[in-house]
Design an enzyme around this catalytic site. Sequence first.
Site, short mmCIF file in Angstrom:
data_model
loop_
_atom_site.label_atom_id
_atom_site.label_comp_id
_atom_site.label_asym_id
_atom_site.label_seq_id
_atom_site.Cartn_x
_atom_site.Cartn_y
_atom_site.Cartn_z
N ARG A 48 0.81 -1.22 0.00
CA ARG A 48 0.00 0.00 0.00
C ARG A 48 0.84 1.28 0.00
O ARG A 48 0.34 2.37 -0.22
CB ARG A 48 -0.94 -0.02 1.22
CG ARG A 48 -2.07 -1.02 1.06
CD ARG A 48 -2.72 -1.35 2.41
NE ARG A 48 -1.96 -2.34 3.17
CZ ARG A 48 -2.38 -2.91 4.31
NH1 ARG A 48 -3.55 -2.56 4.82
NH2 ARG A 48 -1.65 -3.81 4.92
N LYS A 55 8.86 -1.73 3.47
CA LYS A 55 8.10 -0.84 4.36
C LYS A 55 8.84 -0.52 5.66
O LYS A 55 8.94 0.64 6.08
CB LYS A 55 6.75 -1.47 4.69
CG LYS A 55 6.02 -0.82 5.85
CD LYS A 55 4.53 -1.02 5.83
CE LYS A 55 4.09 -2.34 6.36
NZ LYS A 55 2.63 -2.44 6.44
N THR A 113 0.64 -13.28 8.36
CA THR A 113 1.22 -13.11 9.70
C THR A 113 1.28 -14.43 10.47
O THR A 113 2.20 -14.64 11.27
CB THR A 113 0.41 -12.06 10.50
OG1 THR A 113 -0.99 -12.35 10.35
CG2 THR A 113 0.67 -10.66 9.98
N ALA A 417 38.56 37.75 4.51
CA ALA A 417 37.43 37.51 3.62
C ALA A 417 37.90 36.95 2.29
O ALA A 417 38.90 37.38 1.73
CB ALA A 417 36.68 38.81 3.39
C1 UD1 Z 1 -2.74 -6.86 10.92
C2 UD1 Z 1 -3.81 -7.75 11.58
C3 UD1 Z 1 -5.01 -6.88 11.98
C4 UD1 Z 1 -4.55 -5.75 12.88
C5 UD1 Z 1 -3.44 -4.97 12.22
C6 UD1 Z 1 -2.86 -3.98 13.22
C7 UD1 Z 1 -3.54 -9.92 10.46
C8 UD1 Z 1 -4.14 -10.88 9.50
N1 UD1 Z 1 -4.22 -8.77 10.64
O1 UD1 Z 1 -3.28 -6.35 9.72
O2 UD1 Z 1 -5.99 -7.67 12.67
O3 UD1 Z 1 -5.69 -4.93 13.18
O4 UD1 Z 1 -2.35 -5.83 11.82
O5 UD1 Z 1 -1.90 -3.16 12.63
O6 UD1 Z 1 -2.54 -10.22 11.07
N2 UD1 Z 1 4.16 -9.65 7.87
C9 UD1 Z 1 5.09 -10.66 7.83
N3 UD1 Z 1 4.88 -11.73 7.02
C10 UD1 Z 1 3.76 -11.87 6.26
C11 UD1 Z 1 2.79 -10.84 6.32
C12 UD1 Z 1 3.01 -9.74 7.14
O7 UD1 Z 1 6.12 -10.60 8.51
O8 UD1 Z 1 3.64 -12.87 5.57
C13 UD1 Z 1 4.41 -8.48 8.74
C14 UD1 Z 1 4.37 -7.18 7.99
O9 UD1 Z 1 5.64 -6.82 7.49
C15 UD1 Z 1 3.90 -6.20 9.06
C16 UD1 Z 1 3.10 -7.06 10.02
O10 UD1 Z 1 3.41 -8.40 9.71
O11 UD1 Z 1 4.99 -5.62 9.75
C17 UD1 Z 1 1.59 -6.85 9.86
O12 UD1 Z 1 1.23 -7.15 8.51
P1 UD1 Z 1 0.23 -6.22 7.71
O13 UD1 Z 1 0.10 -6.74 6.35
O14 UD1 Z 1 0.61 -4.80 7.86
O15 UD1 Z 1 -1.13 -6.52 8.52
P2 UD1 Z 1 -2.39 -5.58 8.60
O16 UD1 Z 1 -3.15 -5.64 7.34
O17 UD1 Z 1 -2.01 -4.26 9.09
CA CA Z 2 -0.05 -3.11 9.30
#
Ligand code: UD1
Ligand code: CA
Length: 495
Positions: A48, A55, A113, A417
């Site tokens: 995004r 990021k 995650t 100067a």
């Molecule tokens: C996530 C939560 C959401 C919460 C929000 C808070 C999930 C599915 N959702 O959403 O409930 O409200 O955070 O900010 O977890 N990452 C990895 N590996 C991956 C995917 C992501 O390490 O495969 C890391 C990303 O780099 C990031 C963090 O996990 O630092 C969160 O991932 P992101 O995609 O930002 O989750 P959100 O959509 O914000």
């Molecule tokens: Ca996030």
Amino acid sequence: MGRVSPLAFAVYWLSMANTSKTKAKSSLSSPARPRVAIAIMAAGKGTRLKSKHPKVLHEVGGKPILAHVIATAKKVVPAKDIFVIIGHEAELVREALAGTGVNFVVQAEQRGTGHALMVARAAFSGDKYDQVVVLSGDAPLITAETIRKLSDFHAAQKAAMTLLSADLDNPYGYGRVIRKGGRVEVQAIVEEKSATPRQKNIREINSGFYAFATPALYEHIDRLSTANPHGEYYLTDMAEVLHRARKKVVVIKTEDASEVLGSNTRAEMMMLDVRLRLTKCRELLDEGVTIFYPHTCVIDSDVEVGADTVIEPFVQLLGNTKIGADCRIRSYSVIANSILGDRVTVRPGTIMEDSRVGAGAVLGPYTHMRPGTEVGEGAHLGNFVETKKIKLGKGSKANHLSYLGDAEIGEGVNVGAGTITCNYDGVKKHKTVIEDGVFIGSDSTLVAPVKIGRGAYVAAASCITEDVPADALALGRARQSVKEGWARAKRESRR
Ligand code: UD1
Ligand code: CA
């Protein structure tokens, strides 16, 4: 924020920071403490942001987002117990943060995650840790105090999973917390895309920070599925998985919702930046620094400033800059990675990088100090003077329109100067040495390598190519000749 007057903005900006937080440390060191590891999820791409850079390496408050999270984690557990899960541009991220001493786990394919924690199984399962606290690498405002509260609450509740929640006025985009009949127990977390209209009205959001009992997490993590709109393993689904397995899942709400803000978009990231800088200004104000119009200043998180120093509007203090007490930093100055003693005056428009300045020195206006500039006590560098890799001794002055590079200038020297050190012959850089008490007349060029001995004089407009002995006068310019009446004759011949 629509149309807002500058004053209203300043007042709003300052009022946003209510930093009267108690800094009480809780009991992480008490004997009954569980053995805690911290996982930081930082493998995602950050789609995004529409950026080619990962990021977590984008900067807020003057350093990478992930560096803030790691610094905070290190206040809670030692670096050896911190595991950062990296994936997208993993090597760049590892390289940028190698100095922090934490461990890295590579999640080569980012499948969510939940998958991030699956990949880290080897680090946490086994018997080493009772508890894993999971932090989000893109949410840098979390405090050590809140992490400790989450960890302590989890231990006290003897829960399998504890999630940190917050009430947000605009919960859009976050996972919503589904409590069991409004109690501390949680039934599930529902992601925005899967939420029913009724669930979307819930303002209590999942912060993305959790504590897990290590055995419970790894006994059940394989039950996560990818049957969701993103086709990913959601760590959030662990709430439902553990709840169904009759394990205890509880929630603790932060008092300060801003701590959990993430940075999914550039706009969110800039809000974080504003908050970090604002908090920094508030800390400095509390430490006795005056900052006029603080919302116009850019002060990085690691900058230090002594009491009674005054910072005027539109100043930038960057990187590892340290400024002493009783200084005055005037408007439009940009100071990066530099160390200033006490009582230094920095006049408007001064630019400084990797430099050191002794007590009582006076700089600017419009001095450009490039890396390696060392200014002695009480010395002056003035209007439109550019320096690079020089030592300027105690009480010496170069006040106007000069270039001084690769030079060692002693004490009590006056550089007139327009003086220029010609340090570059097109191939190599050479050194100019100016000993104590020398007087360099205006508009001199000193062709390096060259040395001006102690107490010598260089006549104005000289081009000096050979060493000048101590106490001598050096003249290196064409002798003046005067033609009497020449101008008058020229005027008359034109009639
Ligand atoms: C996530 C939560 C959401 C919460 C929000 C808070 C999930 C599915 N959702 O959403 O409930 O409200 O955070 O900010 O977890 N990452 C990895 N590996 C991956 C995917 C992501 O390490 O495969 C890391 C990303 O780099 C990031 C963090 O996990 O630092 C969160 O991932 P992101 O995609 O930002 O989750 P959100 O959509 O914000
Ligand atoms: Ca996030």
